[in-house]
Design an enzyme around this catalytic site. Structure first.
Site, PDB file in Angstrom:
ATOM      1  CG  MET A  56      35.917  36.129  35.158  1.00 51.15           C
ATOM      2  SD  MET A  56      34.342  36.074  34.104  1.00 51.15           S
ATOM      3  CE  MET A  56      33.594  37.884  34.312  1.00 51.15           C
ATOM      4  CB  ILE A  78      47.838  37.434  33.766  1.00 45.82           C
ATOM      5  CG1 ILE A  78      48.176  38.446  32.463  1.00 45.82           C
ATOM      6  CG2 ILE A  78      47.060  38.411  34.828  1.00 45.82           C
ATOM      7  CD1 ILE A  78      46.935  38.933  31.547  1.00 45.82           C
ATOM      8  CG  HIS A  84      51.057  41.791  41.418  1.00 47.18           C
ATOM      9  ND1 HIS A  84      50.197  42.804  41.221  1.00 47.18           N
ATOM     10  CD2 HIS A  84      49.767  40.799  41.300  1.00 47.18           C
ATOM     11  CE1 HIS A  84      48.859  42.793  41.109  1.00 47.18           C
ATOM     12  NE2 HIS A  84      48.698  41.569  41.022  1.00 47.18           N
TER      13      HIS A  84
HETATM   14  P1  A3D Z   1      39.067  32.661  35.970  1.00 50.57           P
HETATM   15  O1  A3D Z   1      37.742  33.508  35.412  1.00 50.57           O
HETATM   16  O2  A3D Z   1      38.859  31.661  36.852  1.00 50.57           O
HETATM   17  O3  A3D Z   1      39.684  32.083  34.363  1.00 50.57           O
HETATM   18  C1  A3D Z   1      40.919  31.128  34.709  1.00 50.57           C
HETATM   19  C2  A3D Z   1      40.669  29.811  33.755  1.00 50.57           C
HETATM   20  O4  A3D Z   1      41.629  29.260  33.622  1.00 50.57           O
HETATM   21  C3  A3D Z   1      39.329  29.246  33.689  1.00 50.57           C
HETATM   22  O5  A3D Z   1      38.375  29.375  32.803  1.00 50.57           O
HETATM   23  C4  A3D Z   1      39.961  27.707  34.171  1.00 50.57           C
HETATM   24  O6  A3D Z   1      38.928  26.758  33.553  1.00 50.57           O
HETATM   25  C5  A3D Z   1      41.156  27.830  33.156  1.00 50.57           C
HETATM   26  N1  A3D Z   1      41.993  26.758  33.459  1.00 50.57           N
HETATM   27  C6  A3D Z   1      42.411  26.392  34.902  1.00 50.57           C
HETATM   28  N2  A3D Z   1      43.498  25.208  34.782  1.00 50.57           N
HETATM   29  C7  A3D Z   1      43.532  25.278  33.408  1.00 50.57           C
HETATM   30  C8  A3D Z   1      44.694  24.642  32.699  1.00 50.57           C
HETATM   31  N3  A3D Z   1      45.283  23.627  33.362  1.00 50.57           N
HETATM   32  N4  A3D Z   1      44.678  24.936  31.367  1.00 50.57           N
HETATM   33  C9  A3D Z   1      44.202  25.927  30.788  1.00 50.57           C
HETATM   34  N5  A3D Z   1      43.147  26.575  31.476  1.00 50.57           N
HETATM   35  C10 A3D Z   1      43.230  26.384  32.791  1.00 50.57           C
HETATM   36  O7  A3D Z   1      40.106  33.624  36.330  1.00 50.57           O
HETATM   37  P2  A3D Z   1      40.608  35.290  36.012  1.00 50.57           P
HETATM   38  O8  A3D Z   1      40.484  35.247  34.484  1.00 50.57           O
HETATM   39  O9  A3D Z   1      39.731  36.119  36.750  1.00 50.57           O
HETATM   40  O10 A3D Z   1      42.056  35.179  36.533  1.00 50.57           O
HETATM   41  C11 A3D Z   1      43.132  34.411  36.082  1.00 50.57           C
HETATM   42  C12 A3D Z   1      44.383  34.436  36.806  1.00 50.57           C
HETATM   43  O11 A3D Z   1      44.788  35.877  36.849  1.00 50.57           O
HETATM   44  C13 A3D Z   1      44.184  34.140  38.330  1.00 50.57           C
HETATM   45  O12 A3D Z   1      45.173  33.318  38.693  1.00 50.57           O
HETATM   46  C14 A3D Z   1      44.273  35.777  39.080  1.00 50.57           C
HETATM   47  O13 A3D Z   1      44.742  35.496  40.423  1.00 50.57           O
HETATM   48  C15 A3D Z   1      45.108  36.352  38.000  1.00 50.57           C
HETATM   49  N6  A3D Z   1      44.931  37.903  38.231  1.00 50.57           N
HETATM   50  C16 A3D Z   1      46.344  38.436  38.166  1.00 50.57           C
HETATM   51  C17 A3D Z   1      46.608  39.638  38.108  1.00 50.57           C
HETATM   52  C18 A3D Z   1      47.677  40.593  37.810  1.00 50.57           C
HETATM   53  O14 A3D Z   1      47.564  41.719  38.117  1.00 50.57           O
HETATM   54  C19 A3D Z   1      48.882  39.624  37.982  1.00 50.57           C
HETATM   55  C20 A3D Z   1      45.248  40.635  38.225  1.00 50.57           C
HETATM   56  C21 A3D Z   1      43.877  39.940  38.297  1.00 50.57           C
HETATM   57  C22 A3D Z   1      43.862  38.210  38.151  1.00 50.57           C
END
Ligand code: A3D
EC number: 1.1.1.37
Length: 320
Positions: free
Chosen positions: A13, A119, A176
């Site tokens: 996402m 992130i 955070h």
């Molecule tokens: P999501 O849409 O699940 O995307 C994560 C992607 O990572 C997926 O497409 C997975 O296939 C991929 N993935 C998993 N393992 C691996 C790997 N070994 N190598 C490469 N890709 C892989 O999640 P998202 O995009 O919504 O969120 C991503 C991260 O950001 C999560 O850990 C959230 O908790 C974090 N996040 C942080 C904040 C901050 O403010 C710090 C805010 C929102 C989300």
């Protein structure tokens, strides 16, 4: 001059939103990487087809091969799993730590000169682990959280004061997590301290306390509403502002999870502090004066980050 290369590790996402924003701003060519086969390629194709409508020139590709990240100028890491309702960021520690190991090695072997923005949560521990696994210099690895947390704080303050978000300068320090420290004393409405503005508007201090509490819980509020994952639009745009500060040598002062050695009584930790970002990566950490209460709150936050690092060391013996 060749176009810059922006590599996005994790194409979920946030990764997909990052790709769209980076291409639309013509920051450079974009490579989406993910372990899920087909998904980054599919998103790249879809996003490429935005180009003719939106009028941007950026080559967007998708890959499952780290070799395609070679020569990246900026890497933004979102690989891992996000929170679901009922989960804290810390619940993600074990699984995302092993992801950081694979990602850190991928960066080390393919794009060791990049500026890396992490992130993935739990942020302060994951950015530290990513730096350890990648072996990059500390000034070239930073975590995105403070820009987002400050944006949440600013949004709530603008709503309360019924003023433009453009005039709100809100300030959040620390880790955070639920212990983050929104600092009212450094938050202003175009230079007018927030507490003074509250007096002018007849808003009681208890209402400001509620806004601080809502900011701390801002990520969880969105997780509770979405039910299937966590926030992605504002996290992505926050990381883009950090990448632009680096690529444009903008010398912006942004709250980031930066490596702190000696300032704020912190020794060798990543924690949210005001940081100057320019062509040298995180070029400086600015140490501001805090009240006793703010300093105590920051200590609680730093202690919580330390605990997470100990948990990481317990899970992976290569971390010292
Ligand atoms: P999501 O849409 O699940 O995307 C994560 C992607 O990572 C997926 O497409 C997975 O296939 C991929 N993935 C998993 N393992 C691996 C790997 N070994 N190598 C490469 N890709 C892989 O999640 P998202 O995009 O919504 O969120 C991503 C991260 O950001 C999560 O850990 C959230 O908790 C974090 N996040 C942080 C904040 C901050 O403010 C710090 C805010 C929102 C989300």
């Amino acid at each position: 001059m060749a176009r810059k290369k922006i590599a996005l590790i994790g194409s979920g996402m946030i990764g997909g939103t990052l790709a769209h924003l980076a291409a639309k701003a013509e920051m450079g060519d974009v490579v989406l990487f993910d372990i899920a086969e087909g998904m980054p390629q599919g998103k790249a194709l879809d996003l490429s087809q935005c180009g003719p409508v939106e009028g941007f020139d950026a080559k967007i590709t998708g890959t499952n091969d780290y070799a395609d990240l070679a020569g990246a100028d900026v890497v933004i890491v979102t690989a891992g799993v996000p929170r679901k309702p009922g989960m804290s960021r810390d619940d993600l520690l074990g699984i995302n730590l092993s992801v950081m190991k694979a990602v850190g090695e991928g960066i080390k072997n393919n794009c060791p000169n990049a500026f890396v923005i992490c992130i993935t949560n739990p942020l302060d521990a994951m950015v530290w682990a990513l730096r350890e696994f990648s072996g990059l210099p500390h000034n070239m690895v930073v975590g995105m959280a403070g820009v987002l947390d400050s944006a949440r704080f600013a949004t709530f303050l603008a709503w309360e004061f019924d003023c433009s978000v453009k005039d709100v300068n809100a300030f959040v320090l620390g880790g955070h997590g639920d212990t983050m420290v929104p600092v009212l004393s450094y938050s202003t409405i175009n230079g007018i301290p927030v507490k003074d503005m509250a007096k002018i508007k007849g808003i009681p201090e208890s209402r400001l306390d509620e806004i601080v509490a809502r900011t701390r819980a801002g990520g969880g509020e969105i997780v509770g509403l979405l039910k299937t994952g966590s926030a992605y639009y504002a996290p992505a745009t926050s990381a883009i502002s950090m990448a632009q500060a680096y690529l444009g040598d903008q010398k912006r002062i942004l709250p980031c999870a930066s490596y702190v050695e000696g300032k704020y009584g912190v020794d060798g930790l990543y924690v949210g502090v005001p940081t100057r970002i320019g062509a040298g990566g995180t070029e400086d950490v600015i140490e501001i004066e805090l009240s006793d209460e703010e300093a105590n709150n920051l200590k609680v936050s730093v202690d919580a980050v330390e605990e997470l690092l100990d948990a990481c060391r317990g899970l992976d013996a290569s971390l010292v």
